[in-house]
Design a protein around this motif. Structure first.
Motif, PDB file in Angstrom:
ATOM      1  N   LYS A 157       0.897  -0.783  -0.120  1.00 20.35           N
ATOM      2  CA  LYS A 157       0.200  -0.146   0.006  1.00 20.35           C
ATOM      3  C   LYS A 157       0.833   1.314   0.106  1.00 20.35           C
ATOM      4  N   GLY A 180       1.286   5.563   0.502  1.00 23.06           N
ATOM      5  CA  GLY A 180       0.419   6.439   0.906  1.00 23.06           C
ATOM      6  C   GLY A 180      -0.797   6.072   1.546  1.00 23.06           C
ATOM      7  N   ASP A 181      -2.037   6.746   1.161  1.00 23.06           N
ATOM      8  CA  ASP A 181      -3.136   6.510   1.705  1.00 23.06           C
ATOM      9  C   ASP A 181      -3.936   5.164   1.285  1.00 23.06           C
ATOM     10  N   GLY A 182      -3.353   4.728   0.363  1.00 22.64           N
ATOM     11  CA  GLY A 182      -3.468   3.526  -0.277  1.00 22.64           C
ATOM     12  C   GLY A 182      -4.900   3.627  -1.253  1.00 22.64           C
ATOM     13  N   LYS A 183      -5.243   4.735  -1.484  1.00 26.41           N
ATOM     14  CA  LYS A 183      -6.578   5.095  -2.381  1.00 26.41           C
ATOM     15  C   LYS A 183      -6.279   4.576  -3.912  1.00 26.41           C
TER      16      LYS A 183
END
Lengths: 380, 229
Positions: free
Chosen positions: A92, A94-97
């Motif tokens: 993942k 960063g924020d994984g978005k």
């Protein structure tokens, strides 16, 4: 052209109704094109695969790895000229978005196996030399603004911990169906942290003759049939096609939904056109009295329906074409090269024309056949 | 010289199971340049006569001829073409298209001609000038009074320079002042522009403006005056 103001004025009579109808058509065409594109992308991925590469995976499930010892045994199978392997990392960033695929690969053999990934030679050498080095697709560079030499840290989900990689190279695929949004790093880097858990997820072999692929696959699978990790081998094309066929029912469902939506919108659109015509019975009678022929009235009503359907189609198909680029949908490896093909756009255009004719023909026919005297008597 | 010739016209309607005879052998001429008022009770066949002359309806038998053209035997497309060139029609409830401005409403019949955009604009402006609405070109029907709406409808009826103007209760929804304006306009069209006018009306005052008044009752011509024979 001189009748255009009349058509536009009539479309502006109930602005909200017209806007909603156009929006409905746009949404229908957007869904139709997008859902069809899922199918064409899966098929294109399958077509782009090499028939000279075969893939061996665990026959139980794709996610169960295979022993490292298989590498030498696979290399000794007749007609196999090269062997490499890879693992799914599942990290993942960063924020994984934003999802993207990461693979732990055997660097030298993997890059040799996939000449479709174009990398400048000095970047390739830098990648091969450094254990924590990574190469990334140019799509990811665009998405994250990374640079060569930059350190990137990810959180492992399958293999927990913080993983820092140094980007040493950027690859560009020869075909967009291969995708330009994968992240590849050294298998050894993964292995040294989790030596007890990490073995190859799948093997990729190059064979000297595509025609013998079924025999080679059978030989490999027979060899491991009674082992603790039996295998399932097929050509990369078949592997991709199999991956696509996993979507098979989904594809059918999607095309069914797409057509159902189009049909529903056809009814909505036809109903809106018929409401328009019913409200204008007197006006049509007056226009006929003025000298408009039945054919002219028919043409005007059909033109109105066509304007609605084609405006909606342009908006819907335009959105379907632009949205993957704007939103980055398809990035991350599941549907690499997701884009609306010319064929899909043309089919969408045909659907729009059919929609225009089907929604307009009945109200147009009614208007053309309207008996003037009865219509005027109702009004007067 | 007769512009409109109606010869031995029979017209009947089917109403449920019954056949209603409107005309049983009507024969009448309307001279070119005449101004005729058609009066009579509801159902006497006044509007039917206008519809037959305009080719909006067909006689059960007999012939209707306007300016030498046998209207009753034309095909629908021939009729549409002929109406655009020959007939101006004015209704009781104006029947302007609400989404079009006064100018666009008047221009409507000219869209069926080969006139250029400028020629259409010039003729539209002229027609609206004749009815005294040059300053209302861009007004929509909802922005006009009843009298003004009817004058726009008359401008639409005359813009293509038709031979014959047919009016069905043109003052039926107007107040006295507006009625007078419209009737004066019709008188001018007849006297100054030599338009042949046939007007259905219940209003005796309106009929007084005509040179000929015909009374119809159950499709039978009861009384006639002036040039009609």
């Amino acid at each position: 052209m001189k009748f255009l103001p009349l058509v536009i004025a009539n479309l502006g009579r109930h602005k909200l109704r017209t806007i909603l109808t156009i929006t409905s058509v746009a949404l229908a065409l957007f869904l139709f094109a997008s859902l069809r594109t899922v199918g064409t992308t899966l098929d294109a991925g399958s077509q782009a695969s090499s028939a000279q590469r075969i893939i061996t995976q665990n026959s139980t499930a794709f996610v169960i790895p295979l022993p490292m010892s298989y590498a030498n045994r696979l290399a000794s199978v007749p007609h196999v000229t090269e062997v490499t392997w890879a693992n799914w990392f599942g990290g993942k960033y960063g924020d994984g978005k934003k999802f993207f695929a990461q693979f732990a690969v055997d660097p030298a053999s993997y890059l040799k196996m996939y000449p479709e990934f174009l990398i400048p030679e000095e970047q390739k050498q830098a990648f091969l030399k450094e254990r924590s080095a990574a190469i990334v697709g140019e799509g990811l560079i665009r998405a994250f603004g990374w640079k060569v030499g930059q350190n990137v840290t990810m959180q492992g989900t399958i293999f927990p911990g913080d993983w820092t990689f140094t980007i040493r190279g950027i690859y560009r695929p020869t075909l967009k169906e291969y995708g330009d949004d994968s992240f590849m790093f050294h298998y050894d880097y993964l292995y040294e942290k989790y030596p007890d858990r990490v073995t190859p997820g799948w093997y990729i072999m190059k064979i000297d003759d595509p025609n013998v692929a079924p025999q080679v696959a059978k030989t490999i699978d027979d060899q491991f049939r009674n082992s603790s990790a039996p295998t399932k081998t097929g050509t990369e094309k078949a592997f991709a096609a199999g991956f696509a066929s996993m979507w098979g029912n989904v594809k059918l469902l999607m095309s069914t939904i797409g057509m159902a939506v189009v049909f529903a919108i056809l009814l909505v659109s036809a109903n809106a056109m018929m409401m328009n015509q019913r409200e204008r019975t007197a006006e049509v009678a007056v226009m006929k009295t003025v000298g408009f022929s039945d054919r002219r009235i028919f043409g005007l009503v059909i033109t109105e329906a066509a304007t609605i359907a084609l405006t909606g189609a342009i908006l819907g198909l335009g959105a379907a074409i632009l949205l993957p680029t704007v939103t980055g949908f398809g990035d991350g490896g599941f549907l690499p090269g997701f884009h609306v093909t010319t064929g899909t756009a043309l089919v969408g255009g045909v659907v729009a024309v059919v929609l225009a004719i089907a929604s307009g023909i009945f109200p147009a026919w009614q208007a053309a056949r309207l008996p003037v005297v009865q219509a005027l008597r109702r009004v007067e | 010289m007769a512009l409109v010739e109606i010869r031995d016209v029979f017209k009947s309607f089917k109403r449920e199971a019954q056949t209603v005879d409107v005309y049983t052998g009507l024969t009448i001429d309307f001279e070119e340049g005449s101004y005729t008022a058609l009066m009579g009770p509801s159902g006497s066949g006044k509007s039917t006569l206008l519809n037959l002359v305009a080719g909006l309806d067909k006689p059960t038998s007999g012939t209707v001829t306007v300016g030498g053209a046998t209207v009753s035997s034309m095909s629908p497309s021939q009729l549409a073409d002929w109406r655009a060139r020959t007939i101006g029609f004015v209704f009781q409830s104006y029947n302007l298209l609400p989404v079009l401005t006064a100018q666009q409403n008047v221009e409507l019949p000219l869209l069926l001609t080969n006139l250029s955009r400028k020629e259409r604009a010039d003729r539209t402006a002229l027609a609206l000038g004749v009815v005294g609405l040059s300053d209302r070109l861009d007004h929509y029907p909802r922005q006009l009074s009843g009298g003004q709406e009817q004058r726009v409808a008359i401008a639409r009826a005359i813009v293509a320079d038709p031979t014959l103007i047919l009016l069905d209760e043109p003052t039926g929804q107007l107040d006295a002042k507006s009625s007078e304006e419209v009737l004066e306009l019709l008188r001018r069209l007849n006297k100054e522009f030599r338009k042949t006018i046939m007007m259905v009306t219940h209003d005796a005052k309106a009929a007084d403006h005509a040179s000929t008044v015909l009374h119809l009752e159950k499709g039978v011509l009861l009384e006639r005056a002036g040039v009609a024979t």
